[in-house]
Design an enzyme around this catalytic site. Structure first.
Site, PDB file in Angstrom:
ATOM      1  N   GLU A   1      46.597  36.982  46.542  1.00 62.29           N
ATOM      2  CA  GLU A   1      47.812  36.545  45.847  1.00 62.29           C
ATOM      3  C   GLU A   1      48.435  35.404  46.633  1.00 62.29           C
ATOM      4  O   GLU A   1      48.475  35.424  47.865  1.00 62.29           O
ATOM      5  CB  GLU A   1      48.859  37.658  45.722  1.00 62.29           C
ATOM      6  CG  GLU A   1      48.558  38.725  44.704  1.00 62.29           C
ATOM      7  CD  GLU A   1      49.671  39.764  44.598  1.00 62.29           C
ATOM      8  OE1 GLU A   1      50.857  39.417  44.855  1.00 62.29           O
ATOM      9  OE2 GLU A   1      49.351  40.918  44.277  1.00 62.29           O
TER      10      GLU A   1
ATOM     11  N   GLU B   1      49.111  45.969  48.436  1.00 66.22           N
ATOM     12  CA  GLU B   1      50.357  45.962  49.203  1.00 66.22           C
ATOM     13  C   GLU B   1      50.894  47.366  49.466  1.00 66.22           C
ATOM     14  O   GLU B   1      52.013  47.714  49.054  1.00 66.22           O
ATOM     15  CB  GLU B   1      51.413  45.112  48.501  1.00 66.22           C
ATOM     16  CG  GLU B   1      51.010  43.658  48.342  1.00 66.22           C
ATOM     17  CD  GLU B   1      52.136  42.767  47.819  1.00 66.22           C
ATOM     18  OE1 GLU B   1      53.221  43.296  47.498  1.00 66.22           O
ATOM     19  OE2 GLU B   1      51.927  41.546  47.755  1.00 66.22           O
TER      20      GLU B   1
END
Length: 472
Positions: free
Chosen positions: A368, A169
């Site tokens: 995720e 991220e």
């Protein structure tokens, strides 16, 4: 009801993910101060219930037990991150720490010996504070330090790691540090954020180049948090707002890290508002073009819904992406009230189809996906097990759409849940729990939740029964 067994491809990766800062604890190996530890010292009141990352899930001491819990919850793969601050405890770049090497080699060996593939991520928000003092991701010196760290990891652990990832991220620290005040050092300055973003992309490319030189059997890629962007309506103003939001939040990292080029429309927009980074070279752009991700991790939690702005922007205020759109609260949306996120299983299908159609159907996996819930002790039975049927339902609904995406030709190789054992979650600390395994923070006792038992069955059967009439 039309129940059907949804079977996933052979050798599908079933597992979960967490990060060093969120799970390991400080330990005795030696570790430089991270930006999170520094921020906690400076502003402990910003962390829920004043809980730091000093101990967290204490994985550094309990990794052998934890690997057995991985087996008991159906893991055949698991994503860790390697702590830059632990590997280089003095200054982030000098002498590599032999105690850190010993810990990670022991952990990765234990995982491999138990049939659990090691997915190793190199950066998960945990900049050594001493390197933040040198400019963090705004600094070319820090880019070089990161590449040195990455190459040291390839050298020390290359024989044990199945897949490598440069960043998790990377958009997060840019939003948090430069736009939205949820990461240290809490600057609000888009142009500086754009510079940090460019150097993050450059660091990704240079780490991939270093990995190629090592000629390892593993692949290397990146993990991006991606949400499909939906306009409120097909009104041209709403559609334009969604396109711009998508440029900022999706294409900004996805395009250069996978395609090797920045999106032209984003460059034009930032140029018009004088927000392009000032330090970039043709050599940078060539590195980025020549060294792209070989595999892509997709973090999906919720969709993004936007509409055209209904209110004027303060021209004296700082430049921000939401100059061009407002968030849209869709009537009737299903919510995870604890996290404030919309639950929308079909979004995982839309995301995968985007990657298939616009990014060469690159090898990818869900890296995720998960559901954070507060006060889970409410759902404990008399044995102390968390009966989290809501999490099982969440996983099933998302996996059903993932199965649909795979059957429609998406090159998806696995599904990793966030997370394995309840872990420390940045400024939210332990407010919301995400794990397949519960953690008593005071005793460090672990206990498999009902969802962990479900996950083992899911992995063993490589699928589950689902009412396919629910798929739209």
């Amino acid at each position: 009801m039309n129940k059907k067994q949804l079977i996933f491809p052979k050798d599908f990766w079933w597992g979960s993910a967490w990060s060093a800062e969120q799970a390991e604890g400080r330990g005795e190996t030696g570790k430089a101060e991270t930006v999170w530890e520094r921020w906690y010292k400076e502003q402990p009141y910003r962390f829920y219930q004043g809980i730091s990352s000093e101990t967290t899930t204490d994985h550094i001491h309990q990794y052998k037990e934890d690997v057995q819990l991985m087996k008991q919850t159906g893991h055949n793969s698991f994503r860790v991150s390697i702590s830059w601050a632990r590997m280089f405890p003095e200054d982030g770049i000098g002498k590599v720490n032999p105690k850190a090497i010993e810990f990670y080699r022991n952990l990765f060996t234990e995982m491999n010996n138990n049939g659990i593939k090691v997915f190793a991520n190199l950066y998960h928000f945990d900049m050594p504070a001493i390197l933040q003092d040198k400019g963090g991701w705004e600094s070319r010196e820090v880019v070089d330090a990161y590449v040195n760290f990455a190459d040291s990891c390839f050298e020390e652990f290359g024989d044990l790691v199945y897949h490598w990832f440069t960043f998790n991220e990377p958009l997060g620290p840019i939003l948090g540090s430069y736009l939205e005040d949820f990461h240290y050092p809490n600057i609000v300055d888009f142009k500086r954020g754009a510079q940090a973003a460019h150097f993050t992309v450059l660091a990704h490319a240079k780490a991939i180049a270093a990995h190629k030189k090592r000629q390892l059997d593993s692949k290397i890629g990146v993990i991006l948090n991606l949400s499909p962007t939906f306009p409120r309506s097909q009104n041209s103003a709403d559609v334009k707002a969604a396109e711009i939001a998508d440029l900022f939040y999706v294409r900004s990292f996805l395009d250069p890290m996978v395609k090797g080029v920045y999106p032209e429309k984003l460059i034009t927009l930032l140029k018009d508002y004088d927000q392009l980074p000032e330090d970039y070279t043709e050599e940078d752009l060539k590195y980025i073009r020549d060294n792209t991700a070989q595999i892509l991790g997709l973090n999906y939690y919720e969709p993004r819904r936007v509409k055209a702005r209904l209110t004027a922007i303060n021209p004296e205020g700082p430049f921000l992406p939401d100059w061009f759109f407002e968030n849209h609260v869709m009537p009737g949306r299903r919510m995870n009230e604890y996290r404030g996120w919309e639950i929308y299983g079909k979004g995982i299908y839309d995301l995968c189809m985007d990657i298939k159609e616009n990014y060469g159907n690159i090898e990818a996996f869900i890296s995720e996906n998960g559901m954070g819930v507060a006060n889970e002790e409410r759902f404990m039975d008399e044995t102390g097990q968390v009966i989290d049927d809501y999490r099982i339902e969440f996983i099933q609904d998302h996996l059903a759409y993932l199965w649909k995406a795979i059957n429609d030709g998406c090159n998806i190789k696995g599904y990793h849940l966030w997370t394995f054992i309840d872990c420390w979650s940045w400024i939210n600390t332990y407010k919301n729990r995400y794990g397949l395994v519960s953690l008593d923070l005071s005793t460090q006792k672990r206990k498999i939740k009902k969802s962990g038992e479900f996950y083992k069955q899911l992995s063993d059967q490589n699928g589950f029964d689902y009412d396919v009439d629910l798929l739209v």
